[in-house]
Design a protein around this motif. Structure first.
Motif, mmCIF file in Angstrom:
data_model
loop_
_atom_site.group_PDB
_atom_site.id
_atom_site.type_symbol
_atom_site.label_atom_id
_atom_site.label_comp_id
_atom_site.label_asym_id
_atom_site.label_seq_id
_atom_site.Cartn_x
_atom_site.Cartn_y
_atom_site.Cartn_z
ATOM 1 N N LYS A 22 -3.824 4.711 -2.158
ATOM 2 C CA LYS A 22 -4.376 3.943 -3.115
ATOM 3 C C LYS A 22 -3.223 3.506 -4.305
ATOM 4 O O LYS A 22 -2.663 4.734 -4.756
ATOM 5 C CB LYS A 22 -5.682 4.463 -3.696
ATOM 6 C CG LYS A 22 -6.877 4.805 -2.699
ATOM 7 C CD LYS A 22 -7.890 5.171 -3.372
ATOM 8 C CE LYS A 22 -8.915 5.424 -2.400
ATOM 9 N NZ LYS A 22 -10.092 6.238 -2.944
ATOM 10 N N LEU A 23 -3.486 2.439 -5.016
ATOM 11 C CA LEU A 23 -2.717 2.173 -6.317
ATOM 12 C C LEU A 23 -2.772 3.323 -7.324
ATOM 13 O O LEU A 23 -1.766 3.633 -7.814
ATOM 14 C CB LEU A 23 -2.975 1.064 -6.939
ATOM 15 C CG LEU A 23 -2.578 -0.201 -6.113
ATOM 16 C CD1 LEU A 23 -3.241 -1.517 -6.860
ATOM 17 C CD2 LEU A 23 -1.013 -0.248 -6.173
ATOM 18 N N SER A 24 -3.888 4.049 -7.451
ATOM 19 C CA SER A 24 -4.146 5.066 -8.170
ATOM 20 C C SER A 24 -3.490 6.335 -7.953
ATOM 21 O O SER A 24 -3.446 7.225 -8.568
ATOM 22 C CB SER A 24 -5.724 5.117 -8.513
ATOM 23 O OG SER A 24 -6.177 5.672 -7.493
ATOM 24 N N GLU A 25 -3.168 6.471 -6.651
ATOM 25 C CA GLU A 25 -2.487 7.740 -6.163
ATOM 26 C C GLU A 25 -0.797 7.658 -6.045
ATOM 27 O O GLU A 25 -0.317 8.819 -5.966
ATOM 28 C CB GLU A 25 -2.996 7.817 -4.826
ATOM 29 C CG GLU A 25 -4.463 8.262 -4.732
ATOM 30 C CD GLU A 25 -4.996 7.986 -3.067
ATOM 31 O OE1 GLU A 25 -6.057 8.792 -2.940
ATOM 32 O OE2 GLU A 25 -4.210 7.653 -2.320
ATOM 33 N N LEU A 34 6.937 -0.870 -6.913
ATOM 34 C CA LEU A 34 6.559 -2.093 -6.502
ATOM 35 C C LEU A 34 6.963 -3.412 -7.321
ATOM 36 O O LEU A 34 6.707 -4.603 -6.685
ATOM 37 C CB LEU A 34 4.668 -1.814 -6.771
ATOM 38 C CG LEU A 34 4.107 -0.757 -5.697
ATOM 39 C CD1 LEU A 34 2.838 -0.896 -6.203
ATOM 40 C CD2 LEU A 34 4.109 -1.022 -4.208
ATOM 41 N N CYS A 35 7.289 -3.348 -8.198
ATOM 42 C CA CYS A 35 7.643 -4.307 -8.998
ATOM 43 C C CYS A 35 8.677 -5.277 -8.336
ATOM 44 O O CYS A 35 9.855 -4.480 -8.084
ATOM 45 C CB CYS A 35 8.069 -3.841 -10.384
ATOM 46 S SG CYS A 35 8.500 -5.565 -11.547
ATOM 47 N N ASP A 36 8.711 -6.288 -8.202
ATOM 48 C CA ASP A 36 9.905 -7.091 -7.689
ATOM 49 C C ASP A 36 10.837 -7.609 -8.492
ATOM 50 O O ASP A 36 12.024 -8.170 -8.229
ATOM 51 C CB ASP A 36 9.372 -8.121 -6.829
ATOM 52 C CG ASP A 36 8.592 -9.291 -7.444
ATOM 53 O OD1 ASP A 36 8.726 -9.494 -8.509
ATOM 54 O OD2 ASP A 36 7.700 -9.973 -6.679
ATOM 55 N N HIS A 104 2.377 -13.783 -5.747
ATOM 56 C CA HIS A 104 3.420 -13.005 -5.032
ATOM 57 C C HIS A 104 3.383 -11.597 -5.570
ATOM 58 O O HIS A 104 4.175 -10.663 -4.944
ATOM 59 C CB HIS A 104 4.868 -13.693 -5.076
ATOM 60 C CG HIS A 104 5.254 -13.705 -6.525
ATOM 61 N ND1 HIS A 104 5.226 -14.701 -7.292
ATOM 62 C CD2 HIS A 104 5.943 -12.779 -7.102
ATOM 63 C CE1 HIS A 104 5.778 -14.394 -8.375
ATOM 64 N NE2 HIS A 104 6.314 -13.250 -8.169
ATOM 65 N N CYS A 105 2.744 -11.246 -6.506
ATOM 66 C CA CYS A 105 3.114 -9.960 -7.407
ATOM 67 C C CYS A 105 2.616 -8.943 -6.507
ATOM 68 O O CYS A 105 1.341 -9.072 -5.782
ATOM 69 C CB CYS A 105 2.357 -10.049 -8.646
ATOM 70 S SG CYS A 105 2.315 -8.173 -9.297
ATOM 71 N N ALA A 106 3.171 -7.887 -6.162
ATOM 72 C CA ALA A 106 2.800 -6.845 -5.049
ATOM 73 C C ALA A 106 1.488 -6.096 -5.891
ATOM 74 O O ALA A 106 0.684 -5.503 -5.118
ATOM 75 C CB ALA A 106 3.981 -5.842 -4.889
ATOM 76 N N TYR A 107 1.330 -5.544 -6.925
ATOM 77 C CA TYR A 107 0.460 -5.065 -7.386
ATOM 78 C C TYR A 107 -0.987 -5.980 -7.289
ATOM 79 O O TYR A 107 -1.882 -5.191 -6.806
ATOM 80 C CB TYR A 107 0.609 -4.944 -9.098
ATOM 81 C CG TYR A 107 1.747 -4.112 -9.646
ATOM 82 C CD1 TYR A 107 1.748 -3.012 -9.446
ATOM 83 C CD2 TYR A 107 2.829 -4.888 -10.035
ATOM 84 C CE1 TYR A 107 2.946 -2.163 -9.832
ATOM 85 C CE2 TYR A 107 3.899 -4.099 -10.401
ATOM 86 C CZ TYR A 107 3.823 -2.629 -10.477
ATOM 87 O OH TYR A 107 5.244 -1.889 -10.705
ATOM 88 N N LEU A 116 2.649 -6.705 1.333
ATOM 89 C CA LEU A 116 3.592 -7.091 0.335
ATOM 90 C C LEU A 116 4.353 -8.489 1.011
ATOM 91 O O LEU A 116 4.205 -8.613 2.021
ATOM 92 C CB LEU A 116 4.988 -5.934 0.438
ATOM 93 C CG LEU A 116 4.502 -4.536 -0.250
ATOM 94 C CD1 LEU A 116 5.605 -3.723 -0.196
ATOM 95 C CD2 LEU A 116 4.121 -4.652 -1.513
ATOM 96 N N PRO A 117 4.961 -9.195 0.227
ATOM 97 C CA PRO A 117 5.705 -10.349 0.493
ATOM 98 C C PRO A 117 6.568 -9.763 1.439
ATOM 99 O O PRO A 117 7.461 -8.755 1.196
ATOM 100 C CB PRO A 117 6.116 -11.044 -0.811
ATOM 101 C CG PRO A 117 5.301 -10.274 -1.742
ATOM 102 C CD PRO A 117 4.888 -8.815 -1.359
#
Length: 166
Positions: A22-25, A34-36, A104-107, A116-117
Motif C-alpha cells: 500500500k502507498l502508506s507502507e 514513484l515521482c516521474d 499520468h501521476c503514479a501517486y 504505472l504508465p
C-alpha cells in the motif's frame, strides 16, 4: 589502510514495491521513486472546489519560482518548504483531496488502483528511454513553462494550457 566501504543511508527499493505494498507502507525512498519528475504539480492551477465530487482544474504553464523551466526540476527540492512554505507535501493521507494531480501521476494512478504508465522509470529502468517516452507522450513541463516571478494575475489568466490532463 583506508576503509573504502561506503555506507548506504537510503533504504533499498523493494522489488516491485509499487504493486506489492500500500502507498502508506512505502519507505521514503520508495515514495520518492514513484515521482516521474514531470513537474506538473508545480504549475499554478485554477481550481473549482465548490463541494462537488469532481474537482474542476485548469493548469497554466506558469511554474513555481523554484522550478528550473529548462530541466523541469525543482532547484531546491529537499528544502523547498524553506523557500515556498505553502509548497504541497504529497503524502498518502492527502491523496484523496488531490485528484487534481495529472492523470499520468503514479501517486494518483496507484491510489485509484491503476498501474504505472508504461514509460515510468521503475518499469523501463532506463532514464533516457523514460524521458524520450514522456516527451513522446507530451508529458512534463521541461522547456514549456515560465516562472511565476514577475507574472501578474491578469497575465496568469491568459496562460491556461490543455497539455495537462487531470
Amino acid at each position: 589502510m583506508t576503509n573504502t566501504t561506503s555506507v548506504n543511508l537510503k533504504p533499498a527499493l523493494r522489488p516491485q514495491f509499487w504493486s506489492r505494498f500500500k502507498l502508506s507502507e512505502l519507505n521514503h525512498s520508495e515514495w520518492e521513486a514513484l515521482c516521474d519528475g514531470c513537474g506538473c504539480c508545480c504549475l499554478i492551477k485554477y481550481m473549482d472546489d465548490d463541494d462537488s465530487e469532481v474537482e474542476d482544474v485548469e493548469y497554466t504553464d506558469v511554474a513555481c519560482k523554484l522550478m528550473d523551466c529548462a530541466t523541469g526540476y525543482c532547484q531546491h527540492y529537499d528544502v523547498r518548504q524553506h523557500y515556498v512554505p505553502d509548497c504541497i507535501q504529497l503524502t498518502p493521507d492527502k491523496l484523496p483531496s488531490m485528484m487534481w494531480l495529472p492523470a499520468h501521476c503514479a501517486y494518483k494512478r496507484l491510489y485509484k488502483g491503476q498501474s504505472l504508465p508504461s514509460w515510468h522509470l521503475l518499469l523501463t529502468e532506463d532514464a533516457v528511454l523514460t524521458q524520450q517516452q514522456m516527451r513522446a507522450a507530451n508529458i512534463g513541463v521541461a522547456g514549456r513553462c515560465i516562472s511565476e516571478t514577475g507574472i501578474t494575475d491578469e497575465e496568469m489568466e491568459t496562460r491556461v494550457v490543455n497539455w495537462v490532463t487531470p
